[in-house]
Write a protein that holds these residues in place. Structure first.
Motif, PDB file in Angstrom:
ATOM      1  N   TYR A   1       0.433  -1.094  -0.028  1.00  0.00           N
ATOM      2  CA  TYR A   1      -0.013   0.163   0.137  1.00  0.00           C
ATOM      3  C   TYR A   1       1.140   1.332  -0.301  1.00  0.00           C
ATOM      4  N   LYS A   2       1.265   1.294   0.717  1.00  0.00           N
ATOM      5  CA  LYS A   2       2.952   2.091   0.936  1.00  0.00           C
ATOM      6  C   LYS A   2       4.294   2.596   0.572  1.00  0.00           C
ATOM      7  N   TRP A   3       5.560   3.162   0.639  1.00  0.00           N
ATOM      8  CA  TRP A   3       6.206   2.509   0.846  1.00  0.00           C
ATOM      9  C   TRP A   3       7.314   4.537   1.524  1.00  0.00           C
ATOM     10  N   ASN A   4       7.860   3.986   2.399  1.00  0.00           N
ATOM     11  CA  ASN A   4       8.813   5.440   2.727  1.00  0.00           C
ATOM     12  C   ASN A   4      10.577   4.596   2.691  1.00  0.00           C
ATOM     13  N   ILE A   5      11.079   5.026   1.348  1.00  0.00           N
ATOM     14  CA  ILE A   5      11.740   5.219   1.533  1.00  0.00           C
ATOM     15  C   ILE A   5      12.993   6.292   1.714  1.00  0.00           C
ATOM     16  N   ASP A   6      14.035   6.275   2.585  1.00  0.00           N
ATOM     17  CA  ASP A   6      15.309   6.922   2.929  1.00  0.00           C
ATOM     18  C   ASP A   6      17.352   5.707   2.774  1.00  0.00           C
ATOM     19  N   ILE A   7      17.573   6.610   1.180  1.00  0.00           N
ATOM     20  CA  ILE A   7      18.689   5.772   1.186  1.00  0.00           C
ATOM     21  C   ILE A   7      20.409   6.809   1.107  1.00  0.00           C
ATOM     22  N   LYS A   8      21.056   6.403   2.487  1.00  0.00           N
ATOM     23  CA  LYS A   8      22.028   7.233   2.673  1.00  0.00           C
ATOM     24  C   LYS A   8      23.184   7.404   1.661  1.00  0.00           C
ATOM     25  N   HIS A   9      23.254   5.980   1.875  1.00  0.00           N
ATOM     26  CA  HIS A   9      24.570   5.252   0.066  1.00  0.00           C
ATOM     27  C   HIS A   9      24.079   4.086  -0.603  1.00  0.00           C
ATOM     28  N   TYR A  10      24.512   4.780  -1.766  1.00  0.00           N
ATOM     29  CA  TYR A  10      24.602   3.496  -2.560  1.00  0.00           C
ATOM     30  C   TYR A  10      25.559   2.635  -3.182  1.00  0.00           C
ATOM     31  N   PRO A  11      25.478   1.121  -2.851  1.00  0.00           N
ATOM     32  CA  PRO A  11      26.339   0.380  -2.817  1.00  0.00           C
ATOM     33  C   PRO A  11      27.199   0.103  -4.095  1.00  0.00           C
ATOM     34  N   GLU A  12      27.829  -0.233  -4.588  1.00  0.00           N
ATOM     35  CA  GLU A  12      27.985  -0.423  -5.270  1.00  0.00           C
ATOM     36  C   GLU A  12      28.744  -1.787  -5.760  1.00  0.00           C
ATOM     37  N   TYR A  13      28.985  -2.186  -7.506  1.00  0.00           N
ATOM     38  CA  TYR A  13      29.115  -3.131  -7.858  1.00  0.00           C
ATOM     39  C   TYR A  13      29.979  -4.040  -7.334  1.00  0.00           C
ATOM     40  N   GLY A  14      30.011  -5.514  -7.398  1.00  0.00           N
ATOM     41  CA  GLY A  14      30.362  -6.150  -5.694  1.00  0.00           C
ATOM     42  C   GLY A  14      30.802  -6.577  -4.451  1.00  0.00           C
ATOM     43  N   GLN A  15      29.729  -5.481  -3.829  1.00  0.00           N
ATOM     44  CA  GLN A  15      30.058  -4.840  -2.344  1.00  0.00           C
ATOM     45  C   GLN A  15      29.009  -5.781  -2.311  1.00  0.00           C
ATOM     46  N   LYS A  16      28.899  -5.909  -0.690  1.00  0.00           N
ATOM     47  CA  LYS A  16      27.867  -7.197  -0.373  1.00  0.00           C
ATOM     48  C   LYS A  16      27.664  -6.376   1.009  1.00  0.00           C
ATOM     49  N   ILE A  17      25.868  -6.584   1.340  1.00  0.00           N
ATOM     50  CA  ILE A  17      24.940  -5.904   1.845  1.00  0.00           C
ATOM     51  C   ILE A  17      24.293  -6.635   2.299  1.00  0.00           C
ATOM     52  N   ARG A  18      24.001  -6.606   4.312  1.00  0.00           N
ATOM     53  CA  ARG A  18      23.038  -7.187   4.506  1.00  0.00           C
ATOM     54  C   ARG A  18      21.674  -6.245   4.717  1.00  0.00           C
ATOM     55  N   VAL A  19      20.399  -6.711   4.749  1.00  0.00           N
ATOM     56  CA  VAL A  19      19.119  -6.760   4.253  1.00  0.00           C
ATOM     57  C   VAL A  19      17.952  -7.324   5.911  1.00  0.00           C
ATOM     58  N   ARG A  20      17.702  -6.571   6.474  1.00  0.00           N
ATOM     59  CA  ARG A  20      16.835  -7.103   7.722  1.00  0.00           C
ATOM     60  C   ARG A  20      15.722  -5.848   7.130  1.00  0.00           C
ATOM     61  N   THR A  21      14.528  -7.016   8.368  1.00  0.00           N
ATOM     62  CA  THR A  21      12.945  -6.788   8.191  1.00  0.00           C
ATOM     63  C   THR A  21      12.518  -7.312   8.886  1.00  0.00           C
ATOM     64  N   ASN A  22      11.236  -5.999   9.331  1.00  0.00           N
ATOM     65  CA  ASN A  22      11.051  -6.795  10.572  1.00  0.00           C
ATOM     66  C   ASN A  22       9.374  -7.166  10.080  1.00  0.00           C
ATOM     67  N   ALA A  23       8.717  -7.969  10.678  1.00  0.00           N
ATOM     68  CA  ALA A  23       7.334  -7.230  10.291  1.00  0.00           C
ATOM     69  C   ALA A  23       7.232  -7.033  11.764  1.00  0.00           C
ATOM     70  N   CYS A  24       6.613  -5.661  12.417  1.00  0.00           N
ATOM     71  CA  CYS A  24       6.440  -4.933  13.937  1.00  0.00           C
ATOM     72  C   CYS A  24       5.266  -4.966  13.947  1.00  0.00           C
ATOM     73  N   SER A  25       4.272  -5.320  13.066  1.00  0.00           N
ATOM     74  CA  SER A  25       2.103  -4.578  13.995  1.00  0.00           C
ATOM     75  C   SER A  25       1.485  -5.010  12.607  1.00  0.00           C
ATOM     76  N   PHE A  26       0.766  -5.728  13.446  1.00  0.00           N
ATOM     77  CA  PHE A  26      -0.539  -5.494  12.331  1.00  0.00           C
ATOM     78  C   PHE A  26      -1.900  -4.357  12.952  1.00  0.00           C
ATOM     79  N   ARG A  27      -2.813  -3.988  12.503  1.00  0.00           N
ATOM     80  CA  ARG A  27      -3.822  -3.552  13.059  1.00  0.00           C
ATOM     81  C   ARG A  27      -4.853  -3.222  11.866  1.00  0.00           C
ATOM     82  N   LYS A  28      -5.412  -3.774  12.300  1.00  0.00           N
ATOM     83  CA  LYS A  28      -7.147  -4.396  11.347  1.00  0.00           C
ATOM     84  C   LYS A  28      -6.846  -4.616  10.173  1.00  0.00           C
ATOM     85  N   PHE A  29      -6.127  -3.856   8.951  1.00  0.00           N
ATOM     86  CA  PHE A  29      -6.071  -4.474   7.825  1.00  0.00           C
ATOM     87  C   PHE A  29      -4.731  -3.718   7.478  1.00  0.00           C
ATOM     88  N   TYR A  30      -4.259  -3.347   8.634  1.00  0.00           N
ATOM     89  CA  TYR A  30      -2.770  -2.728   7.928  1.00  0.00           C
ATOM     90  C   TYR A  30      -1.853  -4.743   8.393  1.00  0.00           C
TER      91      TYR A  30
END
Length: 251
Positions: free
Chosen positions: A60-89
């Motif tokens: 339904y909605k995104w709000n994305i902030d990018i401080k720095h774009y990684p470059e070719y060949g770099q390794k990064i870690r992405v973490r996600t948290n399904a933090c809460s539910f509220r009615k339909f959301y």
């Protein structure tokens, strides 16, 4: 083990970068979609569960902030948290770290659970609470502001929805909307600036074969630009509204 959290390492591939050899914003958002899906698979609420139960999560909605774009060949870690539910959301956060554990990007997102047969929104089911290890007390919402559109737009472009735009929910994948708006931005801005913030609301799904139209307005701001976008279908119904903030390329 916290069932609401998942993490995955990615290596930036050649086909995911731009001419500056930096990760494309669309590639980053694809990582977000991948880790969210992987997380659901890990806890038993993935694609096979969705098919069996006739349900799916749609963005339904995104709000994305990018401080720095990684470059070719770099390794990064992405973490996600399904933090809460509220009615339909459903509310989910994302964090991106470089190899020194510096946070280089983050995102908040709001999701809706739908009945895939009736294409209707469902109240979050008891199953989903159990799958992600949440309770009804985990109900704090993530607040994402509404995009304020201008009265007039100076750029307009049309596209036909292609088969390659469609995802497993049989509608246009959310990342494709970012692809579309980028095609309306003058090349000199694409080459000289990066998106540092993007706010997206998805209001109606787009389907294969439809003709969509994008309206774009650019505003100069300090050392960069703000771009505002409205996407409509061939009946004039609003599909999505987007705001992006562009800053000068990193040195």
């Amino acid at each position: 083990m916290n069932r609401s959290v998942a993490e995955k390492e990615y290596e930036v591939n050649y086909y995911e970068i731009d001419y500056k050899e930096r990760l494309l914003i669309t590639s980053l958002v694809n990582y977000f979609g991948d880790i969210a899906t992987k997380h659901s698979e890990n806890v038993g609420g993935g694609l096979s569960y969705s098919r069996k139960n006739g349900v799916a999560w749609v963005l339904y909605k995104w709000n994305i902030d990018i401080k720095h774009y990684p470059e070719y060949g770099q390794k990064i870690r992405v973490r996600t948290n399904a933090c809460s539910f509220r009615k339909f959301y459903g509310y989910r956060t994302f964090e991106v770290f470089d190899k020194e554990d510096n946070m280089i990007a983050k995102a908040n997102s709001i999701w809706l659970l739908i009945d895939t047969n009736k294409r209707k929104i469902l109240r979050i089911t008891e199953d989903m609470y159990k799958i992600f290890g949440l309770t009804e007390k985990d109900n704090k919402p993530l607040l994402i502001k509404n995009v304020k559109l201008p009265k007039k737009f100076t750029i307009e472009k049309s596209f036909n929805v292609r088969y390659s735009d469609i995802d497993t929910n049989k509608h246009v994948n959310n990342v494709k909307y970012i692809d579309w708006i980028l095609e309306t931005i003058p090349l000199n801005i694409i080459l000289e600036y990066n998106i540092k913030h993007i706010n997206i609301t998805y209001e109606k799904e787009a389907l294969y074969g439809e003709k969509i139209k994008i309206f774009t307005e650019l505003k100069k701001q300090d050392e960069g630009y703000i771009s505002l976008h409205k996407i409509i279908d061939n009946n004039g119904k609003e599909l999505s509204v987007i705001e992006a903030i562009w800053d000068a390329n990193e040195k």
